[in-house]
Enzyme design. Structure first.
Site, PDB file in Angstrom:
ATOM      1  N   LEU A   1     -13.683 -16.286  18.557  1.00  0.00           N
ATOM      2  CA  LEU A   1     -14.055 -15.420  19.664  1.00  0.00           C
ATOM      3  C   LEU A   1     -13.405 -16.188  20.837  1.00  0.00           C
ATOM      4  O   LEU A   1     -13.517 -17.338  20.944  1.00  0.00           O
ATOM      5  CB  LEU A   1     -15.664 -15.354  19.725  1.00  0.00           C
ATOM      6  N   ASP A   2     -12.775 -15.420  21.785  1.00  0.00           N
ATOM      7  CA  ASP A   2     -12.269 -16.304  23.122  1.00  0.00           C
ATOM      8  C   ASP A   2     -13.497 -16.871  23.833  1.00  0.00           C
ATOM      9  O   ASP A   2     -14.595 -16.176  23.870  1.00  0.00           O
ATOM     10  CB  ASP A   2     -11.417 -15.088  23.571  1.00  0.00           C
ATOM     11  N   PRO A   3     -13.049 -17.647  24.695  1.00  0.00           N
ATOM     12  CA  PRO A   3     -14.394 -18.329  25.508  1.00  0.00           C
ATOM     13  C   PRO A   3     -14.813 -17.282  26.238  1.00  0.00           C
ATOM     14  O   PRO A   3     -16.111 -17.268  26.671  1.00  0.00           O
ATOM     15  CB  PRO A   3     -13.503 -19.431  26.343  1.00  0.00           C
ATOM     16  N   MET A   4     -14.151 -16.268  26.793  1.00  0.00           N
ATOM     17  CA  MET A   4     -14.662 -15.140  27.766  1.00  0.00           C
ATOM     18  C   MET A   4     -15.612 -14.213  26.820  1.00  0.00           C
ATOM     19  O   MET A   4     -16.224 -13.223  27.637  1.00  0.00           O
ATOM     20  CB  MET A   4     -13.600 -14.385  28.379  1.00  0.00           C
ATOM     21  N   ALA A   5     -15.338 -14.164  25.336  1.00  0.00           N
ATOM     22  CA  ALA A   5     -16.292 -13.323  24.611  1.00  0.00           C
ATOM     23  C   ALA A   5     -17.456 -13.989  24.217  1.00  0.00           C
ATOM     24  O   ALA A   5     -17.487 -15.163  23.883  1.00  0.00           O
ATOM     25  CB  ALA A   5     -15.247 -12.802  23.490  1.00  0.00           C
TER      26      ALA A   5
END
Length: 314
Positions: A56-60
């Site tokens: 999961l991306d940091p923004m997610a």
């Protein structure tokens, strides 16, 4: 940071690592990478080995199943499973990264009607082709694409087939679109947001993303945050782990007797009297102990494929 906090952190680092087996359903916070979340959970449980089941991306934020110990042998099953997301799409703006972290490349005052949005979403349901983004971990000549992107280089990427199982409109405002997405492996929600914006004629990028399901696991099924985990005692933290065999619960089950189990775990094939369809199956030994996964090669023969370290189980 107080002296007590420093001493507590130091004591935690010095505590010996333990073998822990199981699956933790983590509600990953925003702002940190999946690997950072795994490391924090691993430290809180003082575990020897841990790994996640899909970045999961940091923004997610949202569901990040973490496999500990022997469960890591079966983590690939979740990597290939379907996922579900709640996504917020920013309308009228495109960026270099496809999300709100990039630089704005274009803006538009055009805004779609609800009917136009529904019509466009319909086009993206089912099997579609999707071009991987430059800001991704896919590699070219040994380097992830995002490194080339950060250096200002744009490389050609080959479109790939992905499957959008469900794509539903949850809400529509002037500047944002909220959608629910269920998709197969390899789908980039950032790219989906960009492609939807392009079809709507206004441009778009991903504003927020929360993963709500991975395979059969749901965020609402007791996923724990890192903060909640930290507040628990060490003993209570371990009770939040699911057993290893939840990762293979969809496979047919075979129960073995002592002699049969010993034969399988020592690497021998096993003649099995029952007629079973070819494919993988989960096996259990004496005392209902989960032993691992076998392959049914013929109607009456099974061979080991991935087994747990047995110790004194048998």
């Amino acid at each position: 940071m107080t002296n007590d906090t420093v001493q507590s952190a130091t004591a935690q680092r010095k505590q010996p690592r333990r073998r822990i087996d199981g699956v933790l359903l983590l509600d990953k916070p925003l702002g940190i990478s999946s690997q950072a979340a795994v490391t924090r959970a691993k430290n809180l449980l003082h575990a020897v080995k841990a790994g996640h089941t899909g970045t999961l991306d940091p923004m997610a934020g949202g569901l990040l199943p973490i496999c500990f110990g022997e469960a890591t042998k079966f983590s690939h099953l979740l990597l290939n499973s379907d996922k579900a997301y709640a996504a917020t799409v920013r309308l009228g703006m495109t960026t270099t990264t496809g999300d709100m972290e990039g630089e704005v490349t274009a803006s538009s005052d055009v805004r779609p009607t609800r009917e136009e949005v529904e019509a466009v979403l319909h086009r993206f349901r089912g099997g579609i082709m999707q071009t991987p983004p430059m800001y991704s971990a896919l590699k070219h000549e040994g380097q992830p694409l995002y490194k080339y992107a950060r250096a200002g280089k744009e490389l050609p990427r080959v479109p790939r087939p992905v499957n959008i199982i469900a794509l539903d409109l949850v809400g529509l405002g002037r500047d944002e679109l909220r959608i629910r997405v269920e998709c197969g492996k390899g789908t980039y929600i950032r790219v989906l947001a960009e492609d939807i914006g392009r079809e709507l004629g206004c441009g778009a990028c991903l504003a927020a993303l929360r993963r709500t399901a991975v395979g059969k696991f749901q965020l609402e099924q007791g996923a724990v945050t890192l903060e909640d985990l930290q507040r628990l005692s060490e003993a209570d933290r371990e009770t939040r782990l699911l057993p290893v065999d939840v990762l293979v619960a969809a496979l047919p089950r075979i129960d073995l007797g002592p002699g049969q189990a010993r034969q399988i775990v020592t690497g021998q094939g096993l003649e099995w009297p029952e007629t079973l369809a070819a494919g993988l199956a989960r096996i259990y030994g004496p005392g209902q102990d989960f032993l691992g996964v076998v392959e049914i090669q013929a109607p009456h023969r099974i061979v080991a494929r991935r087994l747990l370290a047995q110790g004194t189980v048998i």
